[in-house]
Design a protein around this motif. Sequence first.
Motif, PDB file in Angstrom:
ATOM      1  N   SER A 126      46.185  91.902  29.438  1.00  0.00           N
ATOM      2  CA  SER A 126      45.090  90.662  29.447  1.00  0.00           C
ATOM      3  C   SER A 126      43.782  91.167  29.032  1.00  0.00           C
ATOM      4  CB  SER A 126      45.090  90.264  30.841  1.00  0.00           C
ATOM      5  OG  SER A 126      44.199  89.226  30.977  1.00  0.00           O
ATOM      6  N   GLY A 127      43.271  92.282  29.553  1.00  0.00           N
ATOM      7  CA  GLY A 127      41.919  92.941  29.164  1.00  0.00           C
ATOM      8  C   GLY A 127      42.018  93.187  27.676  1.00  0.00           C
ATOM      9  N   ARG A 128      42.902  93.390  26.906  1.00  0.00           N
ATOM     10  CA  ARG A 128      42.886  93.596  25.234  1.00  0.00           C
ATOM     11  C   ARG A 128      42.669  92.161  24.747  1.00  0.00           C
ATOM     12  NH1 ARG A 128      47.703  96.913  25.296  1.00  0.00           N
ATOM     13  NH2 ARG A 128      48.353  95.473  23.928  1.00  0.00           N
ATOM     14  N   VAL A 129      43.477  91.262  25.421  1.00  0.00           N
ATOM     15  CA  VAL A 129      43.266  89.761  24.915  1.00  0.00           C
ATOM     16  C   VAL A 129      41.770  89.413  24.974  1.00  0.00           C
ATOM     17  CG1 VAL A 129      43.954  87.465  25.087  1.00  0.00           C
ATOM     18  CG2 VAL A 129      45.521  89.054  25.258  1.00  0.00           C
ATOM     19  N   SER A 146      29.835  80.439  28.919  1.00  0.00           N
ATOM     20  CA  SER A 146      30.081  81.146  30.137  1.00  0.00           C
ATOM     21  C   SER A 146      31.196  82.025  30.010  1.00  0.00           C
ATOM     22  CB  SER A 146      30.241  80.056  31.296  1.00  0.00           C
ATOM     23  OG  SER A 146      31.390  79.642  31.146  1.00  0.00           O
ATOM     24  N   LYS A 147      31.182  82.920  30.680  1.00  0.00           N
ATOM     25  CA  LYS A 147      32.522  83.803  30.856  1.00  0.00           C
ATOM     26  C   LYS A 147      32.557  84.544  32.236  1.00  0.00           C
ATOM     27  CE  LYS A 147      30.592  87.653  28.439  1.00  0.00           C
ATOM     28  NZ  LYS A 147      30.651  88.795  27.267  1.00  0.00           N
ATOM     29  N   SER A 148      33.659  84.807  32.657  1.00  0.00           N
ATOM     30  CA  SER A 148      34.035  85.493  33.617  1.00  0.00           C
ATOM     31  C   SER A 148      35.189  86.672  33.113  1.00  0.00           C
ATOM     32  CB  SER A 148      34.780  84.988  34.733  1.00  0.00           C
ATOM     33  OG  SER A 148      36.129  84.216  34.425  1.00  0.00           O
ATOM     34  N   GLU A 155      43.461  87.894  35.150  1.00  0.00           N
ATOM     35  CA  GLU A 155      42.836  86.600  35.029  1.00  0.00           C
ATOM     36  C   GLU A 155      41.333  86.543  34.437  1.00  0.00           C
ATOM     37  OE1 GLU A 155      45.795  84.172  37.487  1.00  0.00           O
ATOM     38  OE2 GLU A 155      43.733  84.178  38.620  1.00  0.00           O
ATOM     39  N   TRP A 156      41.143  85.703  33.710  1.00  0.00           N
ATOM     40  CA  TRP A 156      39.659  85.678  32.968  1.00  0.00           C
ATOM     41  C   TRP A 156      39.606  84.044  32.352  1.00  0.00           C
ATOM     42  CZ3 TRP A 156      39.974  84.807  27.891  1.00  0.00           C
ATOM     43  CH2 TRP A 156      40.978  85.401  27.105  1.00  0.00           C
ATOM     44  N   ALA A 170      41.607  80.538  28.617  1.00  0.00           N
ATOM     45  CA  ALA A 170      41.812  81.247  29.932  1.00  0.00           C
ATOM     46  C   ALA A 170      43.080  81.895  30.143  1.00  0.00           C
ATOM     47  CB  ALA A 170      41.726  80.013  30.858  1.00  0.00           C
ATOM     48  N   MET A 171      42.772  82.961  30.725  1.00  0.00           N
ATOM     49  CA  MET A 171      44.150  83.497  30.866  1.00  0.00           C
ATOM     50  C   MET A 171      44.810  83.688  32.177  1.00  0.00           C
ATOM     51  SD  MET A 171      46.677  85.713  30.047  1.00  0.00           S
ATOM     52  CE  MET A 171      46.372  86.637  28.322  1.00  0.00           C
TER      53      MET A 171
END
Length: 190
Positions: A126-129, A146-148, A155-156, A170-171
């Motif tokens: 997920s971090g790579r995406v 904005s970004k989280s 999840e992000w 969104a993931m």
Amino acid sequence: MHPHLIGERRLHTTGRLRVHQEVFIAVAVLFGAIGTTVLLQDPFQAAPVNAAPSPRHIVVVPLLPNTEIPLPPASLLVGPNPKKAPKGEFTFLPASPAAQFAKSAKGSLGAKRAKAPKDAFTAEMSGRVYAFYGATMVTNGWTFVSKSPPSPQGEWTISARLGARQATIAMYMIPSTQLVIDSCPPFPYC
């Protein structure tokens, strides 16, 4: 006030008129100074326009249909959802666990003896995406609204703007893993 409304004994106009005249002159000078200062700063000059990214900085990647949003590459192990989604919404699901395992084991010596992982899509994947979209969208001219960053579960969310277009990526990992991309317009409620 008019002298006929108030008797002259009660109306002392000589002293008050002088004070009012001085105040009026001071206010007029103040407004003149402010007006001169504003005109010297040239308020009618147009604001500088930010230049579009030059073609040499644009990362060439396939785009989602009718958008400027990059399509996630197959190396990120997500694929399109076969179910039909509303116009402007794209959903990607993890590739099948067997396909993920084959890609990760490809080229390793113990590929035949290794066991397929239980958790098909990890927080690291997920971090790579997230890193892919963070890099390609900015270099293609998108501005992050904005970004989280990815949570420990993976999840992000990223919200970005390109001119009049808005995109939310969104993931989700719980209850099921999916990458959801909303492009606006044509998404109906943007």
